[in-house]
Design an enzyme around this catalytic site. Structure first.
Site, PDB file in Angstrom:
ATOM      1  N   HIS A 137       5.040  12.107   2.935  1.00 40.35           N
ATOM      2  CA  HIS A 137       5.625  10.815   2.554  1.00 40.35           C
ATOM      3  C   HIS A 137       4.566   9.738   2.345  1.00 40.35           C
ATOM      4  CE1 HIS A 137       5.555   8.766   6.591  1.00 40.35           C
ATOM      5  NE2 HIS A 137       5.713   9.981   7.063  1.00 40.35           N
ATOM      6  N   HIS A 170       2.173   5.827  15.325  1.00 42.01           N
ATOM      7  CA  HIS A 170       2.800   4.528  15.075  1.00 42.01           C
ATOM      8  C   HIS A 170       2.080   3.393  15.797  1.00 42.01           C
ATOM      9  CE1 HIS A 170       6.963   5.861  13.346  1.00 42.01           C
ATOM     10  NE2 HIS A 170       5.941   6.495  12.790  1.00 42.01           N
ATOM     11  N   ASP A 174      -0.241   8.416   9.523  1.00 46.76           N
ATOM     12  CA  ASP A 174       1.135   8.858   9.300  1.00 46.76           C
ATOM     13  C   ASP A 174       1.685   8.060   8.115  1.00 46.76           C
ATOM     14  OD1 ASP A 174       3.813   9.510   9.421  1.00 46.76           O
ATOM     15  OD2 ASP A 174       4.199   8.502  11.324  1.00 46.76           O
ATOM     16  N   ASP A 193       3.271  16.298   8.176  1.00 45.73           N
ATOM     17  CA  ASP A 193       3.420  14.985   8.810  1.00 45.73           C
ATOM     18  C   ASP A 193       2.515  14.914  10.035  1.00 45.73           C
ATOM     19  OD1 ASP A 193       4.442  12.405   9.361  1.00 45.73           O
ATOM     20  OD2 ASP A 193       6.448  13.008   8.721  1.00 45.73           O
ATOM     21  N   GLU A 218      10.688   7.993   4.170  1.00 42.34           N
ATOM     22  CA  GLU A 218      10.769   8.809   5.372  1.00 42.34           C
ATOM     23  C   GLU A 218      10.856   7.954   6.625  1.00 42.34           C
ATOM     24  OE1 GLU A 218       9.396  11.134   8.876  1.00 42.34           O
ATOM     25  OE2 GLU A 218       8.573   9.273   8.021  1.00 42.34           O
ATOM     26  N   GLU A 219      10.136   6.848   6.670  1.00 38.71           N
ATOM     27  CA  GLU A 219      10.085   6.032   7.884  1.00 38.71           C
ATOM     28  C   GLU A 219      11.413   5.348   8.204  1.00 38.71           C
ATOM     29  OE1 GLU A 219       7.971   6.219  10.045  1.00 38.71           O
ATOM     30  OE2 GLU A 219       5.999   6.631   9.216  1.00 38.71           O
TER      31      GLU A 219
END
Length: 398
Positions: free
Chosen positions: A78, A330, A195, A250, A229-230
């Site tokens: 992504h 994250h 990410d 991922d 995606e997030e």
């Protein structure tokens, strides 16, 4: 050919991998602000001579032709990242924000950022409501860790909501936080948004290895690059009925209680949405074993990927998840080039391998060719029978 005796894998162009990763990190792409990164990846695919299509909003479906069209497979990463959005022009001339995606305000504090108005970009810093120890003393250590307790200080003269409005700031403006990348000589890579930009770089590098080597593919492969995606919708928009297998690339979570390692590729067997496909996941494990690729198996309790979105959208496909090991997901993420290399090698091995089941050419069929997990002899349970109570207990006289 038995996958234990496969030929050596085509080499990965690691200079291309690093260049692509840094260029991706230079492009802000919080969910909803992804046109620029879509254009960049389209240009990368053009450079590799790989045809592609783009959906209305920007998800990319590329095609690497194989000997057979069916059962086709997809491999997905992504392009979107976390970010924030303006929710309030505050009376003190600062900006209240809400997160884009799920992440803690703890990791926004002190970060430099860019706010995108309708007409310009404004630099700024995200700060707690009480920041200066000289002004607030120990009270700065008592603030709750929530998005309501941070605000953005923009680098312009602003002491009121009217000043912000005059500068063109509006509720709903996007905010991108600086990635702050560092590539260390020892191989460690630190940045926000590894990410999933590290996996995007790996996927493009794997595609380049296939193109450069001319390695034959048994079936059509569709590299997918998604843009939501997030926030949960992921790969559902770019799939079509020909795809029988999908592997998501991922971030994998290196943390206490997890098996993931920053210098290996992780094969995830289950995430928040449930188990991944048994046969596809074990195929990836066998490929890693046969090619000597350093790998780990893991399960993630608080994690979703493009695969979950695809299945929840009603696609009857086999899904799996492989990832680069990274610390502090994250947040200020860190991985190692060894992990990216291992992810790239496993991706190439998968693209060159035979499909899980030829029966998957069609979505429906007979039992013939259907996969098997447990044989009857493997289901036998050795139990100790309980004795008959009548044999050792005497009946009580009435």
């Amino acid at each position: 050919m038995n996958e234990r005796t496969l030929e050596p894998l085509p080499p990965l162009d690691e200079a291309y991998l690093e260049e692509t990763l840094l260029q991706l990190l230079a492009i802000p792409s919080p969910v909803g602000l992804t046109d620029a990164v879509v254009r960049y990846v389209a240009g990368r695919l053009d450079g590799l001579g790989i045809p592609y299509e783009i959906t209305r909003r920007g998800a990319i479906r590329a095609t690497l032709k194989g000997r057979e069209r069916h059962p086709a497979r997809a491999i997905v990463a992504h392009l979107d990242t976390l970010g924030a959005m303006v929710r309030e022009l505050k009376p003190n001339g600062r900006v209240g924000v809400v997160p884009i995606g799920t992440w803690s305000s703890r990791f926004s504090e002190g970060a430099r950022l860019t706010l995108f108005t309708d007409t310009q970009q404004i630099r700024g810093t995200c700060l707690p409501l009480m920041t200066s120890g000289h002004a607030f003393g120990d009270a700065i250590n008592t603030q709750p860790n929530t998005w309501d307790n941070v605000e953005v200080r923009l680098d312009l003269p602003s002491s009121s909501a009217a000043d912000l409005a005059e500068a063109g700031v509006n509720v709903g403006d996007w905010i991108a936080f600086d990635p702050q990348p560092e590539v260390q000589p020892g191989g460690y890579i630190n940045a926000r948004y590894l990410d999933d930009k590290a996996a995007v770089a790996v996927l493009l590098t794997a595609c380049k290895a296939i193109r450069d080597s001319g390695a034959p593919l048994p079936v059509d492969v569709h590299p997918l690059f998604t843009i939501t995606e997030e926030v949960g919708s992921g790969a559902s928009a770019a799939l079509h009925g020909d795809i029988a297998e999908m592997v998501s690339l991922d971030i994998a979570i290196a943390a206490p209680g997890q098996a993931t390692d920053e210098r290996a590729v992780t094969i995830c067997l289950q995430d928040l949405s449930g188990p991944f496909d048994y046969h596809l996941s074990h195929k990836l494990i066998k490929l890693a074993q046969s090619h000597g690729i350093t790998h780990r198996r893991d399960v993630f309790k608080f994690y979703r990927s493009d695969s979950a979105a695809a299945v929840e959208a009603g696609n009857d496909i086999r899904t799996a998840l492989i990832g680069f090991g990274a610390d502090a997901s994250h947040a200020q993420e860190r991985t190692h080039v060894d992990s990216l290399r291992a992810l790239g090698q496993l991706s190439v091995a998968y693209l060159m391998s035979e499909p899980v089941a030829r029966r998957d050419r069609k979505s429906m069929g007979s039992i013939e060719g259907f996969t098997e997990q447990l044989r009857p002899e493997e289901m036998q349970v050795n139990t100790t029978p309980l004795p008959d109570p009548q044999e050792f207990l005497e009946a009580k006289d009435e």
